[in-house]
Design a protein around this motif. Structure first.
Motif, PDB file in Angstrom:
ATOM      1  N   ILE A   1      -6.926   3.818   0.917  1.00  0.00           N
ATOM      2  CA  ILE A   1      -6.703   5.245   1.141  1.00  0.00           C
ATOM      3  C   ILE A   1      -7.998   5.927   1.576  1.00  0.00           C
ATOM      4  O   ILE A   1      -7.988   6.832   2.407  1.00  0.00           O
TER       5      ILE A   1
ATOM      6  N   PHE B   1       0.827  -1.202   0.000  1.00  0.00           N
ATOM      7  CA  PHE B   1       0.000   0.000   0.000  1.00  0.00           C
ATOM      8  C   PHE B   1       0.864   1.256   0.000  1.00  0.00           C
ATOM      9  O   PHE B   1       1.754   1.418   0.816  1.00  0.00           O
ATOM     10  N   ARG B   2       0.581   2.156  -0.967  1.00  0.00           N
ATOM     11  CA  ARG B   2       1.301   3.425  -1.073  1.00  0.00           C
ATOM     12  C   ARG B   2       0.308   4.530  -1.403  1.00  0.00           C
ATOM     13  O   ARG B   2      -0.740   4.287  -1.977  1.00  0.00           O
ATOM     14  N   PHE B   3       0.690   5.741  -1.057  1.00  0.00           N
ATOM     15  CA  PHE B   3      -0.145   6.886  -1.429  1.00  0.00           C
ATOM     16  C   PHE B   3       0.681   8.158  -1.454  1.00  0.00           C
ATOM     17  O   PHE B   3       1.783   8.215  -0.906  1.00  0.00           O
TER      18      PHE B   3
ATOM     19  N   SER C   1      -3.079   6.844  -5.041  1.00  0.00           N
ATOM     20  CA  SER C   1      -2.775   5.616  -4.314  1.00  0.00           C
ATOM     21  C   SER C   1      -2.889   4.428  -5.248  1.00  0.00           C
ATOM     22  O   SER C   1      -3.554   4.495  -6.289  1.00  0.00           O
ATOM     23  N   ASN C   2      -2.240   3.341  -4.852  1.00  0.00           N
ATOM     24  CA  ASN C   2      -2.369   2.090  -5.587  1.00  0.00           C
ATOM     25  C   ASN C   2      -3.463   1.207  -4.991  1.00  0.00           C
ATOM     26  O   ASN C   2      -3.642   0.066  -5.409  1.00  0.00           O
TER      27      ASN C   2
ATOM     28  N   ALA D   1      -0.331   4.231  -9.449  1.00  0.00           N
ATOM     29  CA  ALA D   1      -1.237   5.030  -8.630  1.00  0.00           C
ATOM     30  C   ALA D   1      -2.278   5.716  -9.493  1.00  0.00           C
ATOM     31  O   ALA D   1      -2.010   6.095 -10.639  1.00  0.00           O
TER      32      ALA D   1
END
Length: 199
Positions: free
Chosen positions: A120, A77-79, A114-115, A96
């Protein structure tokens, strides 16, 4: 020598911040600024400065203020969250998408990428986090697998939740506001079971 690396008999912002937060002051090294490390339960939050060079070996440089929380992730998880209209100073997160969370005022003020749209949105349903973000004049918050935002890629499941400002923060109150926000974000990430402490 950069100003924040010069010997100084007056307490710098990181010495003062350590005193005011019961944190640990880390003196500057040759190529690193001084920093403050603050423990929040088992989690460590670091405040420092970073010099970013526009070209390798060039003279075009800028000092940024940073707050960083390093952790082991349970997934990828990324944002990114940043002010609408700002030029990005980092590489885009691979895969993303632009996301709206259904809060019209917040969606108008910020670009959210985000991915994972569901995570998110869940993360930003926390009102304290949204209010904390909205209290900041400059917003650059992200989760990535790059050390210190601009440095080397982190191994495995190591990630960092980071904030950076294009100004040199010299007021401890600004850093303390960011520390409060980071504690709220850490609590939410922990409640969503997205983080584990590093050994």
């Amino acid at each position: 020598m950069f100003d924040f690396l010069k010997p100084n008999t007056e307490p710098n912002v990181f010495q003062r911040l350590a005193n005011e937060t019961n944190g640990e002051y880390i003196p500057p090294k040759y190529d690193e600024s001084a920093k403050t490390e603050v423990m929040y339960g088992e989690w460590k939050i670091t405040c420092d400065y970073f010099i970013h060079y526009a070209t390798v070996g060039g003279n075009n440089q800028k000092t940024y203020s940073r707050v960083i929380f390093a952790y082991n992730a349970t997934d990828d998880f990324r944002f990114e969250i940043y002010n609408n209209g700002f030029i990005r100073l980092i590489e885009k997160i691979f895969g993303a998408q632009d996301i709206e969370i259904g809060r019209s005022n917040f969606d108008k003020k910020y670009i959210i990428k985000s991915n994972n749209q569901f995570k998110i949105k869940s993360f930003l349903q926390n009102e304290m986090i949204r209010k904390g973000i909205e209290s900041l004049e400059e917003v650059n918050i992200l989760i990535s697998d790059q050390k210190g935002i601009w440095e080397e890629k982190l191994p495995g499941k190591e990630f960092e939740l980071s904030y950076f400002s294009s100004s040199t923060i010299k007021n401890t109150d600004e850093f303390k506001t960011l520390l409060t926000l980071f504690k709220q974000m850490i609590d939410e990430l922990n409640s969503l079971k997205l983080i584990r402490a590093r050994n």
